[in-house]
Design a protein around this motif. Structure first.
Motif, mmCIF file in Angstrom:
data_model
loop_
_atom_site.group_PDB
_atom_site.id
_atom_site.type_symbol
_atom_site.label_atom_id
_atom_site.label_comp_id
_atom_site.label_asym_id
_atom_site.label_seq_id
_atom_site.Cartn_x
_atom_site.Cartn_y
_atom_site.Cartn_z
ATOM 1 N N MET A 1 -7.577 -8.898 -0.086
ATOM 2 C CA MET A 1 -7.883 -8.093 -1.253
ATOM 3 C C MET A 1 -7.457 -6.658 -0.982
ATOM 4 S SD MET A 1 -11.631 -7.381 -2.810
ATOM 5 C CE MET A 1 -11.939 -5.864 -3.629
ATOM 6 N N ALA A 2 -6.566 -6.174 -1.777
ATOM 7 C CA ALA A 2 -6.084 -4.805 -1.623
ATOM 8 C C ALA A 2 -6.966 -3.854 -2.431
ATOM 9 C CB ALA A 2 -4.651 -4.707 -2.095
ATOM 10 N N LEU A 3 -7.274 -2.730 -1.832
ATOM 11 C CA LEU A 3 -8.079 -1.723 -2.510
ATOM 12 C C LEU A 3 -7.164 -0.652 -3.084
ATOM 13 C CD1 LEU A 3 -10.928 -1.215 0.098
ATOM 14 C CD2 LEU A 3 -11.068 -2.474 -2.036
ATOM 15 N N ALA A 4 -7.509 -0.179 -4.257
ATOM 16 C CA ALA A 4 -6.778 0.944 -4.852
ATOM 17 C C ALA A 4 -7.151 2.215 -4.100
ATOM 18 C CB ALA A 4 -7.141 1.070 -6.318
ATOM 19 N N GLN A 5 -6.292 3.187 -4.179
ATOM 20 C CA GLN A 5 -6.536 4.467 -3.489
ATOM 21 C C GLN A 5 -7.847 5.088 -3.954
ATOM 22 O OE1 GLN A 5 -4.479 5.159 -1.057
ATOM 23 N NE2 GLN A 5 -5.700 6.890 -0.424
ATOM 24 N N GLU A 6 -8.157 4.961 -5.232
ATOM 25 C CA GLU A 6 -9.417 5.539 -5.745
ATOM 26 C C GLU A 6 -10.628 4.803 -5.180
ATOM 27 O OE1 GLU A 6 -9.560 3.203 -10.029
ATOM 28 O OE2 GLU A 6 -8.550 5.130 -9.890
ATOM 29 N N ASP A 7 -10.493 3.495 -4.915
ATOM 30 C CA ASP A 7 -11.579 2.742 -4.288
ATOM 31 C C ASP A 7 -11.816 3.225 -2.866
ATOM 32 O OD1 ASP A 7 -11.897 1.124 -6.568
ATOM 33 O OD2 ASP A 7 -10.395 -0.306 -5.834
ATOM 34 N N ILE A 8 -10.743 3.446 -2.131
ATOM 35 C CA ILE A 8 -10.847 3.930 -0.757
ATOM 36 C C ILE A 8 -11.503 5.306 -0.732
ATOM 37 C CG2 ILE A 8 -9.531 4.645 1.275
ATOM 38 C CD1 ILE A 8 -7.505 2.413 0.495
ATOM 39 N N ALA A 9 -11.104 6.172 -1.651
ATOM 40 C CA ALA A 9 -11.694 7.515 -1.721
ATOM 41 C C ALA A 9 -13.193 7.429 -2.016
ATOM 42 C CB ALA A 9 -10.980 8.350 -2.785
ATOM 43 N N PHE A 10 -13.576 6.534 -2.923
ATOM 44 C CA PHE A 10 -14.989 6.361 -3.266
ATOM 45 C C PHE A 10 -15.779 5.887 -2.054
ATOM 46 C CE2 PHE A 10 -18.516 3.700 -4.664
ATOM 47 C CZ PHE A 10 -19.184 4.561 -5.531
ATOM 48 N N ILE A 11 -15.235 4.926 -1.336
ATOM 49 C CA ILE A 11 -15.906 4.396 -0.147
ATOM 50 C C ILE A 11 -16.078 5.489 0.895
ATOM 51 C CG2 ILE A 11 -15.662 2.821 1.818
ATOM 52 C CD1 ILE A 11 -14.276 0.872 -0.203
ATOM 53 N N LYS A 12 -15.025 6.237 1.164
ATOM 54 C CA LYS A 12 -15.114 7.317 2.156
ATOM 55 C C LYS A 12 -16.141 8.359 1.742
ATOM 56 C CE LYS A 12 -10.494 7.001 4.125
ATOM 57 N NZ LYS A 12 -9.203 7.673 4.316
ATOM 58 N N GLN A 13 -16.212 8.632 0.453
ATOM 59 C CA GLN A 13 -17.150 9.638 -0.040
ATOM 60 C C GLN A 13 -18.598 9.209 0.155
ATOM 61 O OE1 GLN A 13 -16.538 10.533 -4.167
ATOM 62 N NE2 GLN A 13 -18.058 12.148 -4.204
ATOM 63 N N HIS A 14 -18.884 7.918 0.032
ATOM 64 C CA HIS A 14 -20.258 7.439 0.063
ATOM 65 C C HIS A 14 -20.660 6.724 1.349
ATOM 66 C CE1 HIS A 14 -19.523 7.994 -4.256
ATOM 67 N NE2 HIS A 14 -20.790 8.341 -4.271
ATOM 68 N N LEU A 15 -19.718 6.479 2.233
ATOM 69 C CA LEU A 15 -19.984 5.675 3.421
ATOM 70 C C LEU A 15 -21.109 6.254 4.286
ATOM 71 C CD1 LEU A 15 -19.085 3.150 4.926
ATOM 72 C CD2 LEU A 15 -17.470 4.556 6.186
ATOM 73 N N GLY A 16 -21.058 7.541 4.548
ATOM 74 C CA GLY A 16 -22.082 8.167 5.374
ATOM 75 C C GLY A 16 -23.474 8.021 4.779
ATOM 76 N N GLU A 17 -23.566 8.216 3.490
ATOM 77 C CA GLU A 17 -24.853 8.077 2.785
ATOM 78 C C GLU A 17 -25.381 6.648 2.888
ATOM 79 O OE1 GLU A 17 -26.188 7.916 -1.875
ATOM 80 O OE2 GLU A 17 -24.586 9.298 -1.306
ATOM 81 N N TRP A 18 -24.519 5.674 2.670
ATOM 82 C CA TRP A 18 -24.932 4.268 2.729
ATOM 83 C C TRP A 18 -25.379 3.885 4.136
ATOM 84 C CZ3 TRP A 18 -19.827 2.673 -0.041
ATOM 85 C CH2 TRP A 18 -19.927 2.988 -1.395
#
Length: 45
Positions: free
Chosen positions: A1-18
């Motif tokens: 499953m390939a992630l869109a660039q915007e998905d990757i950015a969202f994950i990076k933005q929220h990863l620490g919080e999660w």
């Protein structure tokens, strides 16, 4: 499953919080190692 660039950015933005929500009882060194491992797995996908 390939992630869109915007998905990757969202994950990076929220990863620490999660991860903080899941690792509240762990020492900072353990948390840091887990964070790095998870980031590598996300980037590899």
């Amino acid at each position: 499953m390939a992630l869109a660039q915007e998905d990757i950015a969202f994950i990076k933005q929220h990863l620490g919080e999660w991860l903080a929500e899941q690792s509240l009882g762990k020492p900072p060194a353990v948390y840091e190692i887990e964070l790095r491992e998870r980031m590598v797995r996300v980037e590899e996908d």
